[in-house]
Design a protein around this motif. Sequence first.
Motif, PDB file in Angstrom:
ATOM      1  N   THR A   1       0.858  -1.176   0.000  1.00 53.77           N
ATOM      2  CA  THR A   1       0.000   0.000   0.000  1.00 53.77           C
ATOM      3  C   THR A   1       0.894   1.226   0.000  1.00 53.77           C
ATOM      4  OG1 THR A   1      -1.780  -1.101   1.215  1.00 53.77           O
ATOM      5  CG2 THR A   1      -1.770   1.298   1.223  1.00 53.77           C
ATOM      6  N   VAL A   2       0.789   2.030  -1.048  1.00 52.28           N
ATOM      7  CA  VAL A   2       1.611   3.231  -1.148  1.00 52.28           C
ATOM      8  C   VAL A   2       0.758   4.424  -0.739  1.00 52.28           C
ATOM      9  CG1 VAL A   2       3.010   4.690  -2.654  1.00 52.28           C
ATOM     10  CG2 VAL A   2       2.966   2.201  -2.993  1.00 52.28           C
ATOM     11  N   ALA A   3       1.010   4.933   0.448  1.00 50.63           N
ATOM     12  CA  ALA A   3       0.268   6.084   0.952  1.00 50.63           C
ATOM     13  C   ALA A   3       1.009   7.360   0.565  1.00 50.63           C
ATOM     14  CB  ALA A   3       0.110   5.991   2.463  1.00 50.63           C
ATOM     15  N   VAL A   4       0.338   8.239  -0.158  1.00 54.08           N
ATOM     16  CA  VAL A   4       0.956   9.511  -0.539  1.00 54.08           C
ATOM     17  C   VAL A   4       0.483  10.649   0.353  1.00 54.08           C
ATOM     18  CG1 VAL A   4       1.249   8.761  -2.922  1.00 54.08           C
ATOM     19  CG2 VAL A   4      -0.827  10.017  -2.270  1.00 54.08           C
ATOM     20  N   GLY A   5      -0.528  10.388   1.197  1.00 46.57           N
ATOM     21  CA  GLY A   5      -1.066  11.428   2.060  1.00 46.57           C
ATOM     22  C   GLY A   5      -2.034  12.335   1.334  1.00 46.57           C
ATOM     23  N   GLY A   6      -2.763  13.114   2.105  1.00 50.13           N
ATOM     24  CA  GLY A   6      -3.772  13.986   1.524  1.00 50.13           C
ATOM     25  C   GLY A   6      -3.226  15.022   0.575  1.00 50.13           C
ATOM     26  N   ASP A   7      -1.950  15.417   0.778  1.00 49.13           N
ATOM     27  CA  ASP A   7      -1.345  16.410  -0.107  1.00 49.13           C
ATOM     28  C   ASP A   7      -0.671  15.782  -1.313  1.00 49.13           C
ATOM     29  OD1 ASP A   7      -2.140  18.516   1.537  1.00 49.13           O
ATOM     30  OD2 ASP A   7      -0.312  18.418   2.743  1.00 49.13           O
ATOM     31  N   GLY A   8      -0.590  14.460  -1.355  1.00 44.56           N
ATOM     32  CA  GLY A   8       0.006  13.786  -2.501  1.00 44.56           C
ATOM     33  C   GLY A   8      -0.840  13.959  -3.744  1.00 44.56           C
ATOM     34  N   THR A   9      -0.192  13.963  -4.903  1.00 46.14           N
ATOM     35  CA  THR A   9      -0.899  14.210  -6.167  1.00 46.14           C
ATOM     36  C   THR A   9      -1.582  12.948  -6.669  1.00 46.14           C
ATOM     37  OG1 THR A   9       0.672  15.945  -6.745  1.00 46.14           O
ATOM     38  CG2 THR A   9      -0.671  15.052  -8.527  1.00 46.14           C
ATOM     39  N   LEU A  10      -2.841  13.088  -6.979  1.00 42.57           N
ATOM     40  CA  LEU A  10      -3.679  12.012  -7.504  1.00 42.57           C
ATOM     41  C   LEU A  10      -3.739  12.062  -9.027  1.00 42.57           C
ATOM     42  CD1 LEU A  10      -5.915   9.847  -6.597  1.00 42.57           C
ATOM     43  CD2 LEU A  10      -7.539  11.733  -6.829  1.00 42.57           C
ATOM     44  N   VAL A  11      -3.903  13.265  -9.561  1.00 43.73           N
ATOM     45  CA  VAL A  11      -4.118  13.496 -10.993  1.00 43.73           C
ATOM     46  C   VAL A  11      -3.344  14.741 -11.390  1.00 43.73           C
ATOM     47  CG1 VAL A  11      -5.844  14.104 -12.755  1.00 43.73           C
ATOM     48  CG2 VAL A  11      -6.435  12.482 -10.941  1.00 43.73           C
ATOM     49  N   ARG A  12      -2.794  14.735 -12.596  1.00 41.90           N
ATOM     50  CA  ARG A  12      -2.316  15.984 -13.187  1.00 41.90           C
ATOM     51  C   ARG A  12      -3.151  16.225 -14.431  1.00 41.90           C
ATOM     52  NH1 ARG A  12       3.941  17.179 -14.481  1.00 41.90           N
ATOM     53  NH2 ARG A  12       4.003  16.828 -12.234  1.00 41.90           N
TER      54      ARG A  12
END
Length: 529
Positions: A175-186
Amino acid sequence: MQTTFLNPRGRHPMDLATSDVGTWLARFGGPDACAADLLCDRHPRDAVAFTVIEPDLSSRDLTYGELADASRRFATALAARGVGRGDAVAVLMGKSDRLVVALLGIWRLGAVHLPLFTAFATPAIEFRVRASGARVIVVDADQRPKIDALDGLTVIEGGPEFDDLVATSEPFTGTVAVGGDGTLVRLFTSGTTGRPKGVPVPVHALAAFVSYMRYGLDVAEDDVFWNAADPGWAYGLYYAILGPMALGHRSLLLHAGFSAELTARVLREFGVTNFAAAPTVYRALSKDPAVSGISLRRASSAGEPLTPDVPEWSRDALGVEVRDHYGQTELGMVIVNGWHDAVRAPVKPGSMGRALPGFTVGIQNGQLAVDTVNSPLMWFTGYVDAPDKTAERFTADGRWYLTADTGRQDEDGDFFFTARDDDVIIMAGYRIGPFEVESVLIAHPSVVDVAVIGVPDDIRGEVLHACVVLSADARPSEELTRELQSLVKQRYAAHAYPRAIHYLDRLPKTPSGKTQRYILRDTYRTTAT
């Protein structure tokens, strides 16, 4: 000024939604946030995520369990091709079960989805791929010829190759957690002024998308929900894919191009109760005499201003008025004629509505603007590698995000759109920046100057017209017009070609040399048929 208004029950909708907004921000904004978990794994495995509908109206239900299993295997296939956290993966696919599997596979790795609209031609695709640094692209078979000339890309083709990868890969177990500030879409803007700009959409933007699903669209537990917009653009991606999955609500995906007849058949035969689409969809339905037998609970419109004829027609034809909503790629939806009981009020003619719970909106410098301090669901902080363009979108103190769309606000807090950004063209709900179309046309050896404008159209809202200055040895002709139109279709996008080309001796310019498009718009809007 800052938005302040009371709903019919005498309470500010921000107060009514405070607990919801807080819950959503906590869920989607935490340091351990993983998009695949939030959008898929936390839902019951046997719950239906999407009903995928084919052109013949055959359909298949896709459960969260099926999506979880297939996307874990696809994530392994992506990882084997070097994809990891933060890497952009381009996706050039239509609405299908493979599309959703691909997206979840990307997000399982903490990678970033780069949406590509299937109507784009090769140059538009190449610009976005190169600008994002994507090295892997997932593409439908019928789109493959558009990318064959692009070097340095690892290609995964939809169809049997895609299915074989899913079937033969081991499930990704991490499971790679990027956090709420991590980018989902560009997601790239439409290139209104200059080159399209990359908008990084963080995981915590899901909280804002859910607020719109709940308060703007009023998607209820027993609704059959269908957002007909294409996921290659913001409204379709945010509210036909991400929003429904964040809520865990079943959504329809029509694996086919648009026609009024097919749209009406889906609405009837699948019992749609909550429908969202661009005004052009509603206008096309209104002009088809075969459209009948439709009864909706909610109908919503976004992408361009809603003309008065649509709500008037829809009350009888659809059983409910169509309500207008406003947003941008950088914001999602922020001003709505909301359907939820907590915010619903009679629609004033021409009004876009009021601020969506979680946002505070006002007027700054004559523009619609979002108060960043008092908008807990505001998620946009700037364009990728474009500090100057970012600075143009905020006041000097950073307090207000400026939309570049002018408007006004009445004493009740309702907002009225007065003018969009001078250059943007909104055709059938798609925002088209003139720059990319002009860039194609100016490359023709006979063209020495060009300006692209939008003119009114009964069906599409607006269509493109090109005002062209030719070289001294060139002459206007029907053959040249067809050649220029074909050039745009081939090098930019099939939907964005100029429906008319006007040959001029010169373009109107300011003393500093800037094209005065408003003069051209005033000229050709009055002569448009």
